[in-house]
Design an enzyme around this catalytic site. Structure first.
Site, mmCIF file in Angstrom:
data_model
loop_
_atom_site.group_PDB
_atom_site.id
_atom_site.type_symbol
_atom_site.label_atom_id
_atom_site.label_comp_id
_atom_site.label_asym_id
_atom_site.label_seq_id
_atom_site.Cartn_x
_atom_site.Cartn_y
_atom_site.Cartn_z
ATOM 1 N N LEU A 19 -14.746 -36.353 -2.109
ATOM 2 C CA LEU A 19 -14.058 -35.615 -3.162
ATOM 3 C C LEU A 19 -13.491 -34.299 -2.624
ATOM 4 C CD1 LEU A 19 -16.297 -36.219 -6.320
ATOM 5 C CD2 LEU A 19 -14.241 -37.437 -5.590
ATOM 6 N N THR A 114 -2.232 -47.480 9.652
ATOM 7 C CA THR A 114 -0.891 -47.099 9.202
ATOM 8 C C THR A 114 0.157 -47.549 10.210
ATOM 9 O OG1 THR A 114 0.571 -45.177 8.812
ATOM 10 C CG2 THR A 114 -1.297 -44.834 10.276
ATOM 11 N N ASP A 115 1.359 -47.807 9.710
ATOM 12 C CA ASP A 115 2.447 -48.138 10.627
ATOM 13 C C ASP A 115 2.850 -46.950 11.497
ATOM 14 O OD1 ASP A 115 3.637 -46.623 8.626
ATOM 15 O OD2 ASP A 115 5.280 -48.018 8.238
ATOM 16 N N GLU A 116 2.394 -45.757 11.127
ATOM 17 C CA GLU A 116 2.777 -44.568 11.890
ATOM 18 C C GLU A 116 2.192 -44.553 13.301
ATOM 19 O OE1 GLU A 116 3.064 -40.754 10.011
ATOM 20 O OE2 GLU A 116 3.008 -41.621 8.010
ATOM 21 N N TYR A 142 -1.645 -36.539 12.680
ATOM 22 C CA TYR A 142 -2.142 -37.568 11.764
ATOM 23 C C TYR A 142 -2.116 -38.943 12.409
ATOM 24 C CZ TYR A 142 -1.793 -41.270 8.306
ATOM 25 O OH TYR A 142 -1.955 -42.449 7.634
ATOM 26 N N ALA A 144 -1.832 -39.781 15.484
ATOM 27 C CA ALA A 144 -2.685 -39.835 16.671
ATOM 28 C C ALA A 144 -4.146 -40.036 16.282
ATOM 29 C CB ALA A 144 -2.519 -38.566 17.500
ATOM 30 N N LYS A 146 -5.223 -41.543 13.550
ATOM 31 C CA LYS A 146 -5.378 -42.911 13.049
ATOM 32 C C LYS A 146 -5.377 -43.915 14.203
ATOM 33 C CE LYS A 146 -5.462 -44.280 9.329
ATOM 34 N NZ LYS A 146 -6.610 -44.603 8.419
ATOM 35 N N ASP A 262 13.593 -29.245 8.673
ATOM 36 C CA ASP A 262 12.952 -30.526 8.941
ATOM 37 C C ASP A 262 11.528 -30.340 9.442
ATOM 38 O OD1 ASP A 262 12.791 -33.252 8.993
ATOM 39 O OD2 ASP A 262 14.208 -33.547 10.639
ATOM 40 N N ARG A 263 10.704 -31.324 9.166
ATOM 41 C CA ARG A 263 9.336 -31.362 9.680
ATOM 42 C C ARG A 263 9.363 -31.514 11.204
ATOM 43 N NH1 ARG A 263 6.526 -36.569 7.685
ATOM 44 N NH2 ARG A 263 5.843 -35.340 5.900
#
Length: 326
Positions: A19, A114-116, A142, A144, A146, A262-263
């Site tokens: 949580l 994830t596909d990332e 993120y 990396a 995963k 942009d990110r």
């Protein structure tokens, strides 16, 4: 959780959640009194508590969805992502290994990835798609984290024999989506007459997957997937970020786009080839994006108090930190 509690009354479903900022038990109000449902508040990085929960309920299957998942947050705070996504996965794997102790019959550790982890695809090659054989090539802290979790899951299978499966899905959307993500953020901003921040030129492409279609895939994989395999779960719904925002504006009849800086390391295109899961398990997405986005918008219109309660809290301060100076 809702799908499995209602579809499989003979299963004991244990929902384990720390949580944190995105955790919200109100999401499961409709099934929280079900006889086959239990909730345990737990940090998956707390190995001793995870082990105790495994033993308390005699856990024989894990669907591991717990993760820090917002790329923007991973750029600002990579340590939290490494801790939760890598060490948390290791904690769950070790608890499964210890408790199952070589008795693998009827057991499965199913890791949702994830596909990332595949990186991105060029915009000028619409013929290219991610397959299960695509090399891992991460872009953000993120993705990396995963990918690291994926490798640990595969290592526990190879080294210790723990029965595992992995699935890698495209961007999910639908009800109860925390309003830091693109679609719920844009819906909430339109309804609150705020500008709609779009990164860069808005041409980044994502493959959108309606959440209920993903849940059906999870159901099939945990019951019929082959141990040791990876399954890509894609929506066949490629849209640019700009197209998504424009669809929301058209549906709600108002909204002003604001292009922002942009990110860092922003992936250009994600696209999944789901041939393997279709051929082996018969799964295909059932929800076209044009239908799913209308259902999603209507859910946010009908459940305004849900997301207003979130936005009125700590999230508002985070929003200003992320977008206020762009």
């Amino acid at each position: 959780v809702r799908l499995f509690v209602t579809k499989y009354p003979d299963y004991r479903i244990v929902n384990l959640d720390k949580l944190t900022y995105a955790g919200n038990l109100a999401n499961l109000k409709d099934i929280e009194q079900a006889e086959n449902y239990s909730f345990e508040r737990c940090d998956i990085c707390d190995y001793e508590q995870v082990l105790a929960i495994f033993r308390k309920y005699r856990i024989d299957g894990v669907i591991h969805l717990a993760a820090e998942s917002h790329v923007d947050r991973s750029i600002k705070d990579p340590f939290t992502f490494a801790r939760t996504n890598v060490m948390g996965t290791l904690s769950l794997l070790q608890a499964a290994r210890v408790c199952w102790n070589g008795d693998w019959a009827g057991k499965l550790f199913y890791h949702i990835s994830t596909d990332e982890v595949y990186g991105d695809l060029p915009l000028d090659r619409p013929d290219l798609f991610f397959t299960e054989e695509t090399p891992i090539h991460t872009s953000s802290p993120y993705s990396a984290s995963k990918a690291s979790a994926d490798l640990l899951v595969q290592a526990y299978h190879r080294t210790f024999g723990v029965p595992v499966t992995i699935s890698r899905c495209s961007n999910n959307y639908g009800p109860y989506h925390f309003p830091e993500k693109l679609i719920p953020l844009m819906i909430a901003n339109v309804l609150n007459d705020k500008p709609l921040p779009v990164y860069g030129d808005g041409k980044n492409v994502r493959d959108w997957l309606y959440v209920e279609d993903h849940c059906r895939a999870i159901d099939l994989i945990i019951h019929n997937g082959r141990v040791g395999e990876v399954y890509n779960v894609g929506g066949h719904n490629e849209k640019t970020n700009l197209e998504v925002v424009q669809l929301i504006i058209a549906a709600l009849g108002k909204g002003e786009i604001k292009f922002v800086r942009d990110r860092a390391g922003h992936d250009r295109r994600y696209a999944i080839d789901p041939t393997k899961i279709h051929n082996e398990l018969g799964w295909l997405p059932q929800t076209k994006f044009e239908d799913g986005i209308q259902k999603t918008i209507q859910w946010y219109l009908d459940n305004k108090s849900w997301w207003e309660n979130i936005i009125s809290g700590e999230y508002q301060k985070y929003y200003e930190r992320m977008y206020g100076n762009r």
